[in-house]
Write an enzyme that holds these catalytic residues in place. Structure first.
Site, PDB file in Angstrom:
ATOM      1  N   HIS A  44      -3.353   6.881   1.862  1.00  0.00           N
ATOM      2  CA  HIS A  44      -3.795   5.558   1.418  1.00  0.00           C
ATOM      3  C   HIS A  44      -5.200   5.287   1.944  1.00  0.00           C
ATOM      4  O   HIS A  44      -5.485   5.472   3.131  1.00  0.00           O
ATOM      5  CB  HIS A  44      -2.823   4.493   1.912  1.00  0.00           C
ATOM      6  CG  HIS A  44      -3.336   3.102   1.768  1.00  0.00           C
ATOM      7  ND1 HIS A  44      -3.816   2.615   0.578  1.00  0.00           N
ATOM      8  CD2 HIS A  44      -3.471   2.096   2.684  1.00  0.00           C
ATOM      9  CE1 HIS A  44      -4.220   1.360   0.758  1.00  0.00           C
ATOM     10  NE2 HIS A  44      -4.028   1.029   2.014  1.00  0.00           N
ATOM     11  N   ASN A  56     -10.145  -0.621  -0.388  1.00  0.00           N
ATOM     12  CA  ASN A  56      -8.687  -0.527  -0.329  1.00  0.00           C
ATOM     13  C   ASN A  56      -8.104  -1.132  -1.604  1.00  0.00           C
ATOM     14  O   ASN A  56      -8.135  -2.342  -1.795  1.00  0.00           O
ATOM     15  CB  ASN A  56      -8.193  -1.282   0.906  1.00  0.00           C
ATOM     16  CG  ASN A  56      -6.684  -1.260   1.072  1.00  0.00           C
ATOM     17  OD1 ASN A  56      -5.950  -0.938   0.148  1.00  0.00           O
ATOM     18  ND2 ASN A  56      -6.213  -1.615   2.251  1.00  0.00           N
ATOM     19  N   CYS A  59       0.813  -1.227   0.000  1.00  0.00           N
ATOM     20  CA  CYS A  59       0.000   0.000   0.000  1.00  0.00           C
ATOM     21  C   CYS A  59       0.843   1.272   0.000  1.00  0.00           C
ATOM     22  O   CYS A  59       0.311   2.363  -0.221  1.00  0.00           O
ATOM     23  CB  CYS A  59      -0.957  -0.009   1.187  1.00  0.00           C
ATOM     24  SG  CYS A  59      -2.028  -1.462   1.222  1.00  0.00           S
TER      25      CYS A  59
END
Length: 325
Positions: free
Chosen positions: A252, A282, A111
Site C-alpha cells: 500500500h 495515498n 487501505c
C-alpha cells in the site's frame, strides 16, 4: 480450482496538485512534504467525476486487456471506503459498465480493501461459484479531507485500479493472510458524528453526519512498520518461500518512509519495492492495483515471477497475498 489474474486496469482524474500548491494554503513546503512522505503530486476528482466513473474506467481498461465483454463477468467486488451511495456503489458500477449478468457488492476495509477483495474473489473462484470476477479498488479520499489539517491533506489522492480474476488449472494466488486489530481503530478514522437531533415521540434521533479523516501518524507508522513485515514473513513461511525468492513487493502506497522501514526490516533492497507514491499520493484501496497495473504495462513484472502484495490501514487492518505471476 486454480485462480488466475487475467488482466489489470487503472484510472486517475486528469486534475493533479503538486506540493508547491499547498504552500499558499497551509504552513508547509514542497521540500517538507517530499522528504517526509515521498509524494510530489496527487490526482483529485472534481465534482463532475464520481467514484463510480473512476471505478468504471479502471474496470473497462481491465476488461479490454482480458478481451472480455462486461457480460462475461459473473461477480463484481468493489473495495472502497468512499462510495457515491452510503448503501454501496458496486451496483452503480455494474450498471455503468453494463455487466448485466453479474452480482455486485462492496467491501469496506480502507487501505487494505483491495487485498481483502482479491482474497474474497479467490474463494469464489476456488469453490467453482463464479468463472470471471472483476475486483476494483477505488477511493476518492479528497472528499473526506480537512484541507486545513496539514497532517492529512497533503497525503491523499483519488484513483481506481482493477483486476479480472478467472479460473485456471494452476493457482496464481499461492497464499494469503489477513489480520485485524480493532483496539487500534482510533488511530485512523472517519467517524460518523451525528448532529441535529430530531424528535420522534419521546426519543431524540440523531441525524447522521460523517466528519473528516483523522490520523495519529506516529502510531500508524509504528503499526505498519511492525505488523507488515511480520505478516509477509508469516505468509511466505507458510508456503516455504524465502524472502530472497520474491521478485517484487507491492505494498500500500502510504508513505515512502514506511516503505523504506519495511524493506529494512525484511532485509530486502528497496529496489524490490514497486512504488508510484510520488505521482499519486495515498489512494487507499486503489493504491495496490494502480501500482500493479503500471508495473504490468511497463513490463517490470514478468511471467513466472513471485510477487507479494500487502495492504495496511484503517480498522486497523492488514494482510498479504503471495502471487506467482
Amino acid at each position: 480450482m486454480g485462480v488466475h489474474i487475467l488482466s489489470t486496469g487503472s484510472s486517475v482524474p486528469n486534475f493533479s496538485v503538486e506540493n508547491k500548491q499547498f504552500e499558499d494554503m497551509i504552513e508547509t513546503s514542497d521540500y517538507w512534504i517530499l522528504t517526509r512522505t515521498g509524494i510530489k503530486k496527487r490526482h483529485l476528482a472534481p465534482s463532475s467525476t464520481s467514484l463510480t466513473k473512476l471505478a468504471a474506467e479502471a474496470a473497462n481498461n481491465a476488461l479490454s486487456a482480458a478481451n472480455l465483454k462486461p457480460t462475461d463477468i459473473n461477480l463484481i467486488i468493489l473495495a472502497t471506503s468512499t462510495p457515491d451511495d452510503l448503501f454501496g456503489s458496486a451496483s452503480q458500477l455494474q450498471a455503468e459498465i453494463g455487466a448485466t449478468a453479474s452480482v455486485a457488492f462492496d467491501i469496506t476495509a480502507a487501505c487494505s480493501g483491495f487485498i481483502v477483495a482479491l482474497v474474497t474473489a479467490a474463494q469464489f473462484i476456488q469453490t467453482g461459484s463464479y468463472d470471471n470476477i472483476l475486483v476494483v479498488g477505488a477511493d476518492t479520499m479528497s472528499r473526506w479531507i480537512n484541507w486545513s489539517d496539514r497532517t492529512t491533506c497533503i497525503l491523499f489522492g483519488d484513483g481506481a485500479g482493477a483486476v479480472v480474476v478467472g479460473q485456471s488449472l494452476k493457482n496464481s494466488i499461492l497464499g494469503f493472510k489477513l489480520c485485524t486489530d480493532g483496539q487500534l481503530n482510533s488511530h485512523l478514522q472517519l467517524m460518523n458524528t451525528p448532529k441535529n437531533n430530531q424528535k420522534f415521540g419521546f426519543i431524540d434521533i440523531p441525524h447522521g453526519n460523517y466528519n473528516s479523516i483523522t490520523m495519529n501518524g506516529k502510531e500508524v507508522y509504528k503499526f505498519a512498520v511492525f505488523q507488515v513485515p511480520m505478516v509477509i514473513r508469516q505468509c511466505l513461511d507458510n508456503l516455504n518461500i524465502s524472502i530472497d525468492e520474491v521478485d517484487w513487493f507491492i505494498l500500500h502506497q502510504a508513505n515512502t518512509r514506511i516503505l523504506e522501514a519495511i524493506a529494512s526490516r525484511l532485509s530486502i533492497p528497496f529496489s524490490k519495492m514497486i512504488t508510484n507514491l510520488e505521482h499519486y499520493g495515498n489512494t487507499s484501496a486503489a493504491s495496490i492495483p494502480l501500482a500493479l497495473d503500471e508495473a504490468i504495462k511497463s513490463n517490470k513484472i514478468k511471467p513466472g515471477q513471485t510477487i507479494v502484495l500487502s495492504g495496511f490501514g484503517a480498522g486497523l487492518t492488514w494482510g498479504a497475498i503471495v502471487l506467482k505471476w
